[in-house]
Design a protein around this motif. Structure first.
Motif, PDB file in Angstrom:
ATOM      1  N   PRO A 147       0.465  -1.137   0.000  1.00 29.48           N
ATOM      2  CA  PRO A 147       0.364   0.047   0.079  1.00 29.48           C
ATOM      3  C   PRO A 147       1.120   1.838  -0.435  1.00 29.48           C
ATOM      4  O   PRO A 147       0.112   2.076  -0.577  1.00 29.48           O
ATOM      5  N   GLN A 148       2.284   1.115   0.592  1.00 21.34           N
ATOM      6  CA  GLN A 148       2.894   2.162   0.525  1.00 21.34           C
ATOM      7  C   GLN A 148       3.824   1.772   0.548  1.00 21.34           C
ATOM      8  O   GLN A 148       4.225   0.310   1.518  1.00 21.34           O
ATOM      9  N   ARG A 149       5.177   2.275  -0.242  1.00 25.61           N
ATOM     10  CA  ARG A 149       6.487   2.441  -0.029  1.00 25.61           C
ATOM     11  C   ARG A 149       7.595   2.344   0.849  1.00 25.61           C
ATOM     12  O   ARG A 149       6.647   3.279   1.670  1.00 25.61           O
ATOM     13  N   ARG A 195       5.713  -2.593   9.656  1.00 28.44           N
ATOM     14  CA  ARG A 195       6.375  -1.164  10.202  1.00 28.44           C
ATOM     15  C   ARG A 195       6.635  -1.048  11.830  1.00 28.44           C
ATOM     16  O   ARG A 195       7.638  -0.567  12.363  1.00 28.44           O
ATOM     17  N   ALA A 215       7.429   5.959   5.003  1.00 27.44           N
ATOM     18  CA  ALA A 215       7.252   4.749   4.257  1.00 27.44           C
ATOM     19  C   ALA A 215       6.646   6.488   3.092  1.00 27.44           C
ATOM     20  O   ALA A 215       5.751   7.197   3.958  1.00 27.44           O
ATOM     21  N   GLN A 216       5.743   5.943   2.380  1.00 33.46           N
ATOM     22  CA  GLN A 216       5.910   6.547   0.908  1.00 33.46           C
ATOM     23  C   GLN A 216       4.681   6.213   0.490  1.00 33.46           C
ATOM     24  O   GLN A 216       4.166   5.522   0.399  1.00 33.46           O
ATOM     25  N   GLY A 218       1.512  -4.425   5.694  1.00 33.94           N
ATOM     26  CA  GLY A 218       2.583  -3.065   6.155  1.00 33.94           C
ATOM     27  C   GLY A 218       2.500  -2.331   6.793  1.00 33.94           C
ATOM     28  O   GLY A 218       3.632  -1.546   8.074  1.00 33.94           O
TER      29      GLY A 218
END
Length: 83
Positions: free
Chosen positions: A12-14, A70, A82-83, A66
């Protein structure tokens, strides 16, 4: 069944871990886990992530993966973005 797994699914996020890796797909997370020392891979948090990773590769929603990833990085004391 391994043939049904889609490791190219995006997260969902890099997640960028400076000087270590950029995690953009399930395959990236898989490689990270494979390179962890065995005592880390045996940790319940990383075993949970590995199980979620396999589920995500079968098509299950990857948002929880994700979040778990994290949290594990924070527990390891690794800085990430997180990007």
């Amino acid at each position: 069944m391994q043939s049904c797994l889609n490791w190219s699914r995006p997260l969902p996020q890099r997640i960028v871990i400076p000087t270590v890796a950029t995690l953009a797909t399930l395959a990236d997370v898989r490689v990270l886990i494979e390179h962890l020392p065995s005592d880390h891979r045996d940790d319940p948090a990383w075993r949970h992530i590995a199980a979620q990773l396999e589920q995500a590769a079968t098509g299950v929603e990857v948002v929880d993966l994700g979040i778990a990833l994290r949290m594990a990085l924070m527990l390891e004391g690794l800085e990430y973005q997180a990007q």
